[in-house]
Scaffold this motif. Structure first.
Motif, PDB file in Angstrom:
ATOM      1  N   GLY A 129       0.825  -1.212   0.000  1.00 26.85           N
ATOM      2  CA  GLY A 129       0.000   0.000   0.000  1.00 26.85           C
ATOM      3  C   GLY A 129       0.857   1.260   0.000  1.00 26.85           C
ATOM      4  N   ASN A 130       1.909   1.244   0.812  1.00 30.30           N
ATOM      5  CA  ASN A 130       2.849   2.379   0.842  1.00 30.30           C
ATOM      6  C   ASN A 130       3.510   2.574  -0.515  1.00 30.30           C
ATOM      7  OD1 ASN A 130       2.418   2.820   3.566  1.00 30.30           O
ATOM      8  ND2 ASN A 130       4.260   1.735   4.235  1.00 30.30           N
ATOM      9  N   VAL A 131       3.927   1.464  -1.126  1.00 33.73           N
ATOM     10  CA  VAL A 131       4.605   1.524  -2.429  1.00 33.73           C
ATOM     11  C   VAL A 131       3.653   2.103  -3.481  1.00 33.73           C
ATOM     12  CG1 VAL A 131       5.589   0.125  -4.307  1.00 33.73           C
ATOM     13  CG2 VAL A 131       6.250  -0.330  -1.928  1.00 33.73           C
ATOM     14  N   ALA A 132       2.405   1.662  -3.437  1.00 29.67           N
ATOM     15  CA  ALA A 132       1.409   2.131  -4.419  1.00 29.67           C
ATOM     16  C   ALA A 132       1.178   3.641  -4.293  1.00 29.67           C
ATOM     17  CB  ALA A 132       0.103   1.373  -4.227  1.00 29.67           C
ATOM     18  N   ALA A 133       1.372   4.156  -3.074  1.00 32.27           N
ATOM     19  CA  ALA A 133       1.148   5.590  -2.839  1.00 32.27           C
ATOM     20  C   ALA A 133       2.431   6.413  -2.992  1.00 32.27           C
ATOM     21  CB  ALA A 133       0.571   5.788  -1.440  1.00 32.27           C
TER      22      ALA A 133
END
Ligand code: HEM
Length: 143
Positions: A48-52
């Motif tokens: 999720g962090n990577v996607a953001a």
């Protein structure tokens, strides 16, 4: 004294000599992290962090995220001494031709660190995990 008796005495005394904490430190990292449920929670949050993360999310624009999470959990389970075998592709082949630089690699490790902190993984376990992942850099960063 028979060998089996001797072995039991040796194991027994090592337990007596070590406190509960020392005993815990002898566990594989996999168990200290909390096994597959805890690793899965961290990986979900991390992806999720990577996607953001605008520094690196473009690399994942066409990635099957469920598949990526599955292999990451499996890879970390296997790499930390858990009961898994990594069945994904090798790191060099997977990341070949993506043009990943050191700054992208560092951004991803930072995104992982945020999740490890969020789930209150202690510093020692964080360092051990990063030490397992760091040697992969040479196969992932290509320029
Ligand atoms: C230690 C760091 C890293 C590890 C352990 C790692 C691990 C993995 C794993 C296990 C997969 C799935 C393999 C498979 O599908 O068979 C994967 C895929 C992928 N990784 Fe990494 N990776 C790392 C760093 C990076 C970085 C820094 C980037 C880009 C900024 C990146 C971009 C990708 C992309 C885009 C895919 C999907 C490839 C595809 O679906 O064809 N990875 N990685």
């Amino acid at each position: 004294m028979r060998m089996t008796t001797l072995a039991l005495v040796v194991i027994g005394s090592s337990f007596a000599a070590s406190g509960a904490e020392a005993q815990m430190m002898q566990q594989p990292l996999y168990w200290r992290l909390g096994g597959t449920p805890a690793i899965t929670a961290v990986i979900d949050d991390f992806v999720g962090n990577v996607a953001a993360d605008r520094r690196i999310n473009r690399f994942f624009a066409h990635t099957d995220i469920a598949r990526l999470k599955f292999y990451l959990v499996q890879q970390i389970c296997a790499g930390t001494g858990g009961p898994c075998i990594y069945t994904g592709r090798d790191m060099r082949s997977v990341h070949a031709g993506m043009g990943i630089k050191t700054r992208h690699f560092n951004a991803l490790v930072q995104d992982l660190g945020k999740s490890l902190n969020k789930f209150k993984v202690p510093p020692r376990e964080q360092r051990e995990l990063v030490a397992i992942l760091a040697p992969m850099k040479k196969d992932i960063v290509t320029r």
